[in-house]
Structure formats: structure tokens, C-alpha cells
Design a protein around this motif. Sequence first.
Motif, PDB file in Angstrom:
ATOM      1  N   ASN A   1       7.672  -1.706   1.159  1.00 46.06           N
ATOM      2  CA  ASN A   1       7.490  -2.711   0.119  1.00 46.06           C
ATOM      3  C   ASN A   1       8.472  -3.859   0.316  1.00 46.06           C
ATOM      4  OD1 ASN A   1       7.533  -4.189  -2.342  1.00 46.06           O
ATOM      5  ND2 ASN A   1       6.630  -2.440  -3.396  1.00 46.06           N
TER       6      ASN A   1
ATOM      7  N   LYS B   1       8.774  -6.605  -1.231  1.00 49.22           N
ATOM      8  CA  LYS B   1       9.315  -7.119  -2.498  1.00 49.22           C
ATOM      9  C   LYS B   1      10.553  -6.336  -2.908  1.00 49.22           C
ATOM     10  CE  LYS B   1       7.977  -8.192  -7.276  1.00 49.22           C
ATOM     11  NZ  LYS B   1       6.874  -8.141  -8.274  1.00 49.22           N
ATOM     12  N   ASP B   2      10.506  -5.009  -2.772  1.00 48.92           N
ATOM     13  CA  ASP B   2      11.666  -4.182  -3.124  1.00 48.92           C
ATOM     14  C   ASP B   2      12.840  -4.447  -2.188  1.00 48.92           C
ATOM     15  OD1 ASP B   2      10.216  -3.075  -5.166  1.00 48.92           O
ATOM     16  OD2 ASP B   2       9.799  -1.186  -4.137  1.00 48.92           O
TER      17      ASP B   2
ATOM     18  N   LYS C   1      13.536  -7.236  -0.523  1.00 44.07           N
ATOM     19  CA  LYS C   1      14.130  -8.544  -0.828  1.00 44.07           C
ATOM     20  C   LYS C   1      14.878  -8.513  -2.156  1.00 44.07           C
ATOM     21  CE  LYS C   1      11.220 -11.626   1.875  1.00 44.07           C
ATOM     22  NZ  LYS C   1      10.398 -12.862   1.857  1.00 44.07           N
TER      23      LYS C   1
END
Length: 486
Positions: A320, A322-323, A325
Motif C-alpha cells: 500500500n 499510501k501507507d 508515504k
Amino acid sequence: MTFSAMRAFVRDRTGAVAVTVALAAVTLFVAAGVAIDMARAYRAKHALQYNVDQAAIAAAAVAYSEGTIADPDSDKMESVAAEFFSANNALSADLVAVTEPPQFSYSSENDDLIVTVPARVPTTFLKIVNIDEIKFEVSSTVGRPQWGPLELVLVLDHTWSMSAALDKGTRFTALQTAANALVDTLMANPNASVGVVPFATYLKVDSSLWNQSWLDRPADIVGLPYQSCTKKCLAWKYYPPYSCQKDGLPATCPGFYDCSSYGPVTCVNYPGYTWTFDGCFTSRSKKIDTIDSPTNPKYPGKKVESARCKQATILDLTKNAKDIKAKIGELAPINDVTVMDTYVPAGIEFGWHMLSAGEPLDRATSKSKAASLGLTKAMVVMTDGISNAWPAESYERSYAIYQDSQSLAVMRPKIDTVTQTLCTNAKNDGIIVFTVALSLTDQTAINLLKQCASKPEYAYTANSSGALMDAFKRIGAQLQPLKITH
């Protein structure tokens, strides 16, 4: 026929043979010259081919490190190819002359990058037949690599020194930008997983792991409330020098002031102090350079004063982006004396743990399965300082060694040895190690990181935000196996 006539005949035949032999010699000489010149041309072409191949790979590393970009920067790739070729082409002009700069082309249809170099070899013997040079072209084609499965851990320093200025920002903002760019590159690979191990004095895990068998979670300590009472002095009286004794001999002691009048007693009530476990833990002092038997002994959790375990938590391997970053975004430098110091070995230790199956982190692919899949395991270690903290199970926290320069002088060689051993053991376990020294001036620390890396070209030093970005881009490129396709 008389003897003299025969001699004349022989003389006549000898002249004819000489002409024939002379003509044949010229032909053989020219043929030998052609062979020599052609052999020189072949050697020159072969030598030039290596340089062109390397220039093409250098340009492709720039193109394909951009990962998600459909159409890489052709101008930049052409510039890189030309600069690399010019800097590394050490062939003598007497052997081969490059007639034009490297020619560059990029096919978005085939996703191929092609570098071509026109060249000529001056002749020696062929000049006899008016051939002054042999012209040829050398070309190299590099294709975008196919991603293989990858597990990568970012072991990142977020101690207070990362708040120092760097160019127009700070070290940690430059790190966040570079790390996010690397994540963008890697996440173009659907088979890539990335984890993050932030380190400072300690490491930290979130509450979901506080009761795991590998972690020795200490009980909180809560002190009782207490009261502090004082009397304010309202008037002071001066007492002049007086007779006294020093070492049994008569002497005169200096005058002094003493309070002669006090006001009423005032008291202040204070709440009890609290030392609590909030996820911070440290390396095991009895098994400081290995990840063997993570439950024996356990990793010692640390009690700190309330709300002072401010380190970012470890993020286990995930696909993931997003996680990942979001975790990189948490890496603000720690401005708290409790956890603001540096212990690099702990970061390496848990980067190795993250890439190993089983406790304490359990998302990594086993070694046997990784081998069957052709999965690459890699670790990037980035720091801007030397280690100045040491794990101490007998204290509530590891006190900063830098407060005592003599202690640091004694402990640093030991810490460096632990760092080197952990790097060696991780590499022996099949992990590729990259290192990045950010704004480091200590040559011993720089050399240690170079030794830690799997190859000399996997160790980077960066003294600017641009150099840091370039280091992370190159790491992304090195994780993609570029190869010559034609």
C-alpha cells in the motif's frame, strides 16, 4: 643447343619469373595489409562496443528509474548517454576516431533505448589502394526490464540532527521527497512490498504488537502526589567576618548574609510522576548483533516519562503506497532528550528482522520460497550521524553517550563493530544492502557505511537535496536489472 645459348635462355626465363614473383609479392603485401587494417578495425569496434553498451545502460538507468512515467525524458537520456560515453571513452584517436557524438533514439512502442556511435579507423596499408579509413557504426539497445518480486525496507534516521538546514529546506524534508520518489518507482512493480524502520535512540511499535512474545513490556510506574512547602525570606542581615579555625588553626572566616525574617509558609501540591511503556524498545544487550531467538531473550521495552516516547512506529512490509508515504510523512525529527539520540544498529537489526520470516515481524517471504520466486530482498540504510547511544537493559532509558566524550571514545568502536557485524550477517542472509550518508563529515562513519553496503556502488554520500534525490533514484534503478537486448 650450345652451352652459351642455354645460359642465355635461362637468363631470359629468370627475368620473367622475377616479374611474376614481384607482382605476386605486391598482391600478398596488399592482402596482408588489408588483413592487418581489418583486424585493427575489428579490435577498435569491439573496444568501442563496450563503451557504447555502458553509455546506453547509464541512459536507461535515468529513463527507467522514473518508473511510472510512460515517456521518459529523451533529452535527459541523450545527454546522459553522451556525457557518460565522453567521460569513459579512453580509446586512442590513433586506434579509432568517433566521427559524431553518440546518436540517441527511444522507441515508446517497443520501450527500447538505442545508442549509436559512428566511428572510423585510419588505415595504414590500405592507403596504397587509396583507402584512408574504414567506417562503421556501433550500437546498443537496452529494453525496460521486467520487474521481479521485491521486498525492500527503508531504515531511516529521524533524530534531531535531521532538522538541520539543507539547501532551501531541511535534511528531513529532503529525505521525505527522495524516499517518496523511490516509493513511486518501486510501486510501479505490482510484486513489490516496502516497509519502514524509523530509528533514533530506540525503535517503536504500535499497540497491536505490545503483547507479542518477543517484547518484554514493562509495567508502568506511577508516583504518589506530593507537596512542596517553602518560606519566603522578607529581610536579610549581614554578619561581618569572624574568628574561626581552619585545619585546627586560628583563622578569619568571611562575612555572610542570612535571613532574619520569614513570611508565612506556602505549599504547592504536585501530581505524581508517571513512567510508562508507550511502544519504545531497544536492542538486546546480550544478543546485540544477531536476530537469532527473538524471544530468548526478549527485546526490552522502555519506560519513559509520559508522552515522551515520540518516535515514529515501524511499518511492516506492505504493498500500500499510501501507507508507506504516510509513514515517511511522520518522520519529523525528534526534539526530546529522551529519544533524540542515534543508535544505527537497531535500525539495521529490525530491517533484517522485517526481511526474515517469523517473529517479531511476520510478513516477509521465507528464504526457500523467495529463492523459488526469484524474489529480491533489499535494505536502504540512511543516516546523518554517528551512533551516540547504547542499549542498556538495566536503565529506564539509554542515556546519551555524547554527554561524556570519554565514554563515547570508548563505546564508539564497540558500536561500529556491532554495526559492521549486523551488516555482514544480513548480507550473508541474502539481503542486498544500500547505504546513504547524508551531510556526514566524519570519515570513519562514511567508511563504515561503505563497508556496510553490498557493493561499493551501493554506498552513497549526499551533501545536498539534489544529491540525495539522485542517490534514491539510482537505488531504484539498481533494483531494476537493466540488460542489453541487442
